[in-house]
Scaffold this active site. Structure first.
Site, PDB file in Angstrom:
ATOM      1  N   ASP A  93       0.854  -1.175   0.000  1.00 27.78           N
ATOM      2  CA  ASP A  93       0.000   0.000   0.000  1.00 27.78           C
ATOM      3  C   ASP A  93       0.898   1.236   0.000  1.00 27.78           C
ATOM      4  OD1 ASP A  93      -2.259   1.507  -0.013  1.00 27.78           O
ATOM      5  OD2 ASP A  93      -2.941   0.976   1.991  1.00 27.78           O
ATOM      6  N   ALA A 196     -12.012   2.708  -0.065  1.00 28.94           N
ATOM      7  CA  ALA A 196     -12.819   3.469   0.886  1.00 28.94           C
ATOM      8  C   ALA A 196     -14.144   2.796   1.224  1.00 28.94           C
ATOM      9  CB  ALA A 196     -13.062   4.893   0.369  1.00 28.94           C
ATOM     10  N   CYS A 284      -7.941 -24.992  18.207  1.00 29.13           N
ATOM     11  CA  CYS A 284      -9.163 -25.335  18.943  1.00 29.13           C
ATOM     12  C   CYS A 284      -9.195 -26.786  19.399  1.00 29.13           C
ATOM     13  CB  CYS A 284     -10.378 -25.012  18.078  1.00 29.13           C
ATOM     14  SG  CYS A 284     -10.538 -23.246  17.723  1.00 29.13           S
TER      15      CYS A 284
END
Length: 493
Positions: A93, A196, A284
Site C-alpha cells: 500500500d 474506501a 481449537c
C-alpha cells in the site's frame, strides 16, 4: 485481455482466476486472501503464513517502511522478500490509508511508486484519495479527479515487471464509481482495488457496499482482477465474491486477536463468553476455552490469531469449492442468515441479478430453492428472458401439474415455480431440475406468474391458459387478463 489475469471458473459474479505476478515469479489463485503485515509487529510471521496457512500473497505498507529509517534501510538493502522472509507475492500500500486518517502524507505518487519498485514490491499502489461514504458530490468528484490524475502518473511511470494497482473511488455515488471503473479500465494498470469501503463495512452497510462494488464492476472489464480493500471478515467474503471481488486484504485476524476476539463465519465472539470451541483447527483441538484464556497475553494473542487465520482461509477454500460446484449463491444465502445487515447485502446483490446473469454459467449441477430470495436469482431472470426464443403454438396450456386436463390444446407446457412455463422437453435441463420445497412460498409463485406474463407479452396472438393450483389472487394479478385460468384445486386434490 489483461495478460496477468485469467478466468478458470465462474458462478454468478464469482470467479476462480489466476493472477500472474511476474516479479515474484508466482501465480496466485483467486479468490485470494492477502494477510496484512504490519512491519512493526509480528503476530504471525510471513514465513508461517506461507508454510502453515498456504498464503500465496500478502500486503504490507510501503509508507510505514519509507517513514522508518531502520525499516527503510533494511528494505532497500535486503529487499522486501528477504526482509519479511516470504516466498510468495507481496503487494504494498502507498500511504493512502494514512492520508484518509490524518489528512496528509509526505510522499508523492512518483516517489512512493519508485520506492515500492526499489524495495522489491510485486504489486504497487499509487497515492489515491480514499473518499469516505456520504460526502458531498462536489467533494467526491474533486477527489476522484485527483485520483484519476495520479493513476495517469502511475500508468506513465517506469515500473518494470512490477504490477500496479488502479484504485476505484467515488464514495457512495454509483455513477462516479462506474466512471472511475471505466477510467481505470482504460489504463494499462493491472489490479483494481475498490477503495474506501471500510467505513461501510464497519457500520455493517453491506447493501451500500454491494452497490459500490456493482457500480465499479460495470465500469471495469470482465478480465479485471478486483481487490476489495480492507474486507477482512470471513462472514462477508462469499457475498463479495458473488458480486465479483477476487482479492481481500485482512488485518482482522490480528486485530481481533489483540482484543481477545474469536472469529467465526457467523461473526466474532469475545473469548471470555465462549464455553465450547466450535472449530476443528489445531488451536481449537489442542486447547479448551479456559486454557486459551489462561495463556500469557502474547501467546494467547498468537494462538487466537492463528485460529482466526484458519477460519478465514477455510472460508476462501469453501467459496472456491462452491464456485466449482455451481452453488455459490446457496452459500451466500447461508451466510446472509448470520446477520440482518448481511441479508440486506444479499437482497441488494439480487437487485443486480441482470448484471450477474452475464457471467453466470447457463448450466450447473443443481438449483436449490432455499428462501424467497431464491426467486430473484440470475437463473430465474435468464429463463424469463429466454422465453421469447421459444416457438409457441396457437393454443397452449400451461399447467403446474404433470398431468393436464382435457381441452383440445395444441400443446401442454409445465409451469415450475419460480421459473414459470417451459416445454416438457426441457424438464431435464438446468435450472428446471430445481429442488423446490413442497410448500411453495409466494415469491416463487409470483416469479412463475411473471414468467407466464413474459410468455404472453412476447406471443400476443397465442391463446394461453394457465392451470394453477389455488394461487393467491395477488399472484394471479401478475398474469395478463388475456390468459385463461383453471384452478385445479377447485376440482379436487
Amino acid at each position: 485481455m489483461r495478460e496477468c489475469f485469467e478466468l478458470r471458473d465462474t458462478d454468478a459474479g464469482g470467479r476462480i482466476g489466476e493472477l500472474t505476478v511476474p516479479r515474484a515469479g508466482v501465480t496466485v489463485e483467486t479468490p485470494a486472501l492477502l494477510p496484512v503485515i504490519n512491519p512493526n509487529l509480528d503476530t504471525i510471521g510471513p514465513r508461517r503464513l506461507a508454510d502453515e496457512f498456504g498464503a500465496e500473497i500478502l500486503i504490507t505498507n510501503s509508507y510505514i517502511i519509507h517513514g522508518d529509517d531502520d525499516l527503510r534501510e533494511r528494505a532497500l538493502e535486503e529487499g522486501l522478500h528477504d526482509m519479511l522472509d516470504f516466498p510468495g507475492a507481496i503487494m504494498t500500500d502507498s500511504g493512502s490509508f494514512q492520508l484518509s486518517e490524518y489528512g496528509e502524507i509526505d510522499v508523492t505518487t512518483e516517489e512512493i511508486l519508485a520506492f515500492q519498485r526499489e524495495i522489491g514490491s510485486d504489486i504497487a499502489t499509487p497515492v489515491d484519495i480514499p473518499t469516505p461514504p456520504d460526502v458531498s458530490r462536489e467533494r467526491a468528484e474533486a477527489d476522484l479527479e485527483t485520483t484519476q490524475e495520479r493513476l495517469e502518473i502511475a500508468d506513465a511511470a517506469d515500473t518494470g515487471e512490477m504490477l500496479v494497482s488502479a484504485p476505484v473511488q467515488g464514495s457512495t455515488y454509483p455513477d462516479l464509481r462506474e466512471r472511475a471503473g471505466r477510467h481505470a479500465e482504460g489504463t494499462d494498470l493491472d489490479v483494481f482495488p475498490v477503495g474506501a469501503v471500510v467505513p461501510l463495512m464497519n457500520d455493517y452497510r453491506y447493501d451500500d457496499m454491494i452497490d459500490v462494488v456493482a457500480a465499479a464492476k460495470r465500469g471495469l472489464g470482465a478480465d479485471a482482477p478486483v481487490h476489495l480493500f480492507g474486507a477482512g471478515h470471513p462472514m462477508m467474503f462469499a457475498l463479495a465474491v458473488a458480486m465479483g471481488c477476487d482479492l481481500f486484504d485482512s488485518a482482522a485476524y490480528a486485530l481481533y486477536a489483540r482484543d481477545d476476539r474469536y472469529l467465526t463465519v457467523r461473526g466474532t465472539r469475545a473469548l471470555e463468553e465462549i464455553e465450547y470451541l466450535p472449530c476443528s483447527c489445531a488451536v481449537c483441538t489442542e486447547h479448551s476455552p479456559d486454557e486459551l484464556r489462561a495463556l500469557p497475553d502474547p501467546e494467547r494473542e498468537s494462538e487466537l490469531a492463528a485460529h482466526n487465520l484458519h477460519v478465514t482461509f477455510a472460508e476462501i477454500r469453501r467459496i472456491k469449492q462452491a464456485i466449482r460446484a455451481g452453488n455459490l449463491l446457496e452459500l451466500v444465502e447461508q451466510r446472509a442468515r448470520a446477520h440482518p445487515t448481511m441479508l440486506d447485502g444479499y437482497r441488494t446483490l439480487l437487485d443486480h441479478a441482470a448484471q450477474l446473469e452475464r457471467s453466470d454459467p447457463v448450466s450447473k449441477g443443481s438449483f436449490f430453492y432455499t428462501s424467497h430470495e431464491s426467486a430473484r436469482r440470475p437463473e430465474v431472470l435468464r429463463h424469463h428472458r429466454r422465453l421469447e426464443r421459444l416457438a409457441v403454438p396457437d393454443s397452449l396450456l400451461l399447467t403446474v401439474d404433470r398431468s393436464a386436463p382435457d381441452g383440445g390444446y395444441d400443446d401442454v407446457w409445465r409451469v415450475q415455480p419460480p421459473f414459470g412455463p417451459f416445454p416438457r422437453a426441457l424438464s431435464k435441463s438446468y435450472p428446471l431440475t430445481a429442488e423446490v420445497p413442497e410448500r411453495t412460498d409466494r415469491a416463487a409463485l409470483a416469479a412463475a406468474a411473471d414468467g407466464v406474463a413474459r410468455l404472453a407479452e412476447t406471443n400476443p396472438d397465442a391463446e394461453l391458459t394457465l392451470a394453477h393450483r389455488g394461487w393467491p389472487a395477488g399472484v394471479l394479478e401478475r398474469v395478463p387478463d388475456g390468459v385463461g385460468r383453471i384452478d385445479l384445486a377447485a376440482d379436487g386434490p
